[in-house]
Each structure stands twice: as C-alpha cells, then as structure tokens.
Design a protein around this motif. Structure first.
Motif, PDB file in Angstrom:
ATOM      1  N   SER A 112      50.699 -21.480   1.543  1.00  0.00           N
ATOM      2  CA  SER A 112      50.804 -21.007   2.922  1.00  0.00           C
ATOM      3  C   SER A 112      51.730 -19.815   3.072  1.00  0.00           C
ATOM      4  O   SER A 112      51.523 -18.967   3.939  1.00  0.00           O
ATOM      5  CB  SER A 112      51.290 -22.146   3.828  1.00  0.00           C
ATOM      6  N   GLU A 116      52.356 -14.014   0.298  1.00  0.00           N
ATOM      7  CA  GLU A 116      52.846 -12.988   1.218  1.00  0.00           C
ATOM      8  C   GLU A 116      54.343 -12.768   1.035  1.00  0.00           C
ATOM      9  O   GLU A 116      54.832 -11.633   1.089  1.00  0.00           O
ATOM     10  CB  GLU A 116      52.552 -13.373   2.664  1.00  0.00           C
ATOM     11  N   VAL A 252      45.119 -24.975   7.911  1.00  0.00           N
ATOM     12  CA  VAL A 252      45.658 -23.702   7.436  1.00  0.00           C
ATOM     13  C   VAL A 252      45.576 -23.585   5.924  1.00  0.00           C
ATOM     14  O   VAL A 252      45.402 -22.490   5.388  1.00  0.00           O
ATOM     15  CB  VAL A 252      47.121 -23.523   7.915  1.00  0.00           C
ATOM     16  N   HIS A 253      45.676 -24.710   5.200  1.00  0.00           N
ATOM     17  CA  HIS A 253      45.607 -24.644   3.739  1.00  0.00           C
ATOM     18  C   HIS A 253      44.229 -24.194   3.277  1.00  0.00           C
ATOM     19  O   HIS A 253      44.097 -23.363   2.369  1.00  0.00           O
ATOM     20  CB  HIS A 253      45.938 -25.998   3.130  1.00  0.00           C
ATOM     21  N   ARG A 256      43.930 -20.481   3.912  1.00  0.00           N
ATOM     22  CA  ARG A 256      44.664 -19.659   2.939  1.00  0.00           C
ATOM     23  C   ARG A 256      43.991 -19.670   1.574  1.00  0.00           C
ATOM     24  O   ARG A 256      44.053 -18.696   0.843  1.00  0.00           O
ATOM     25  CB  ARG A 256      46.097 -20.168   2.826  1.00  0.00           C
ATOM     26  N   ASP A 258      40.887 -19.751   1.084  1.00  0.00           N
ATOM     27  CA  ASP A 258      39.582 -19.087   1.187  1.00  0.00           C
ATOM     28  C   ASP A 258      38.545 -19.892   0.411  1.00  0.00           C
ATOM     29  O   ASP A 258      37.844 -19.379  -0.475  1.00  0.00           O
ATOM     30  CB  ASP A 258      39.686 -17.660   0.646  1.00  0.00           C
TER      31      ASP A 258
END
Length: 307
Positions: A112, A116, A252-253, A256, A258
C-alpha cells in the motif's frame, strides 16, 4: 563542592547582585521582594563560605569581596552557556543532515505504501539519508519503538501497541476476490456459500493464523475453509489466477496489486480495515520524526513530497 546540591537560581541571583551591587536594585530586576533577595544572599554566603558583598564605605550600594570579584567572569560565562543549552531547538534538514531511519512495515503495508515511499526516498538526498525497511517483530515491536531501534511502525491497527502515538493512513473495507471464470460464477455471495469456498489467507501471525474475517465468523459461530495461508501479499494474484481459491482482503490491496481479479462484497458486516503508522511518544516532537511522518502522509495523498 557537589553541584547537584546547588540551586542554580542562586547563581543567577549572584550574577545580578554582582552587576547591581545593590540588594534593592537586584530584587527589582528579578521581580522578587527585598527580603527575598536578602534571604538568597544569605544562602549564597553560606554556600561559598564568604560574605561576597559588603556594605560600601560610602554608604551607597555594596562592594564585592575578592572571591566575588574572581567569580564574576566565569559565572557570567557559565550562565551564558546554560542559556544556550536550554534555548537550543533541534532541527532537521533532509537535504543536509545524515540520518538512518528504521521502519517496521508489514507486507500489506509495503504493497500500500512501500513502492511510492521508496520512490520519494530516492529523490531526497539519497546519499545522506538511509532507510532500513524491515518486517515488524510483533513480540518486540513495543520495546524497539521505545528504545529507538525502530523509528516508525506501519501496520494494521491490530498490531499497534496501545502506548504508541498513532495516525491513520488508510481506512477501507474488506472484499473477496476470485479469478475471472471462477466455477462459482459471478453471483452475489451468501454466508453459506462464502464459508464453503476454499480460501487463501494472508497473515504474518505465527502459529495457526487467523484473519479479521475468521474472528468475525467465530463470533457468529461460523467458520470458512482456509486451505492455504502465506505471508507474502504480492503472491495473491498469481495464486488466485492459477486455481479456484478465493481471498478476502481490503479493497485497496487489490487495487495496488493491479490484480485483474473480480471483487465481491462480503455477505456479512465485516470489520473495517485501518492501516496506521505508530511511533513512541518520546519521539513525537523530534523534527526528523515529524518530517518522516509528514513525508509518508504526503505519499499516501499522492503528493510529490520531494518537490
């Protein structure tokens, strides 16, 4: 003389007395009464075993003794140094300062936040700042944060020690994922069919791992069929695409990762998921710690923290 037994306020009083050479004037400067100043002068005389200041022959003011005169310069210098010590405000400049940060970050948090964050870290003075990312040692993490061995913990809320400062990075809900073309079809889930599916569990807990979902199901006297558990979140899409397992994780996992998987709402009020960062209260005002926490929040907001 044992300095630990000395009231440092007395030394500040002596400095003013030597400068004013007048009890009344010194009392006025320090905003205390004249009897209070006389009492402090008496304590100073006892401390040094010397009268220090005597009435002047002219009848106006006081005259320092030889010992008092010898104390004036070193006393003034010592008090200036103490003022510098107590007035120092710590600072941190990431483009100039050298610092090693140790982050304990769970596998799901790495998915997550990690990529970045690494991009941002490489853009900010990479040769002077060092970052050590490691898996949390659940049984030791509270002590590691307290000692400074770990600067920051990023993990789900259930792993955060109660005594830590906390900031939430992500709040999300759990969903179930399956591969396209899964034999169960694409219909909405019900509790019975959900429990009968073969589940993949992602957990870093030792022993017999249990997830948020298992805890909820146990509370309603139900149990799902967990046939495989692992710690590496990044493997989930590959495993699901190669078979008929399903997996329940925060939405969300999957975004992230994809993953290219089909996502379905759970057929029960599953507990929410919160990803948090935590730090020990002792480092709450540390400028370097504040900078790191703000950097991570900027990453989570999708901002360019290096720009």
């Amino acid at each position: 003389m044992d300095i630990s037994r000395i009231d440092l306020n007395l030394l500040a009083t002596l400095k003013v007395l030597l400068e004013e050479r007048n009890v009344t004037h010194a009392a006025r400067r320090l905003h205390i009464s004249q009897p209070g100043m006389s009492a402090q002068l008496a304590r100073l005389r006892t401390l040094f075993g010397d009268p220090l200041l005597l009435p002047a022959e002219s009848g106006r003011g006081m005259t320092p003794t030889a010992l008092a005169q010898s104390l004036a310069l070193p006393l003034s210098a010592a008090l200036r140094e103490l003022e510098q010590v107590v007035s120092v405000q710590p600072s941190f400049a990431p483009e100039q300062d050298a610092r090693t940060f140790s982050l304990a970050i769970t596998d799901d948090a790495q998915v997550s936040v990690g990529l970045e964050l690494v991009d941002q870290l490489q853009a900010i003075a990479p040769h002077r700042l060092r970052f050590n990312l490691q898996q949390p040692q659940v049984e030791r993490i509270a002590a590691q944060l307290e000692s400074g061995e770990v600067d920051l913990l990023i993990a789900a809320d259930r792993l955060i020690p109660a005594s830590m400062k906390v900031r939430t990075l992500i709040e999300d809900r759990l969903v179930m994922a399956q591969r396209p073309g899964h034999p169960r079809g694409t219909g909405a889930l019900d509790l019975e069919s959900y429990c009968e599916l073969e589940h993949l569990l992602v957990s870093s807990a030792p022993g017999s791992p249990r997830g948020y979902t298992d805890e909820y199901l146990a509370g309603v006297q139900r149990q799902r069929r967990v046939v495989l558990s692992l710690t590496q979140l990044a493997l989930v899409p590959h495993i699901l695409r190669r078979g008929d397992l399903v997996c329940t994780l925060p939405r969300v996992h999957f975004a992230r990762l994809d993953a290219g998987l089909e996502l379905y709402e759970l057929p029960f009020p599953a507990p929410g998921f919160r990803l948090q960062m935590a730090w020990h209260p002792r480092s709450h005002f540390d400028p370097a710690g504040v900078w790191l926490r703000e950097l991570i929040q900027a990453v989570m907001r999708g901002e360019d923290a290096a720009g």
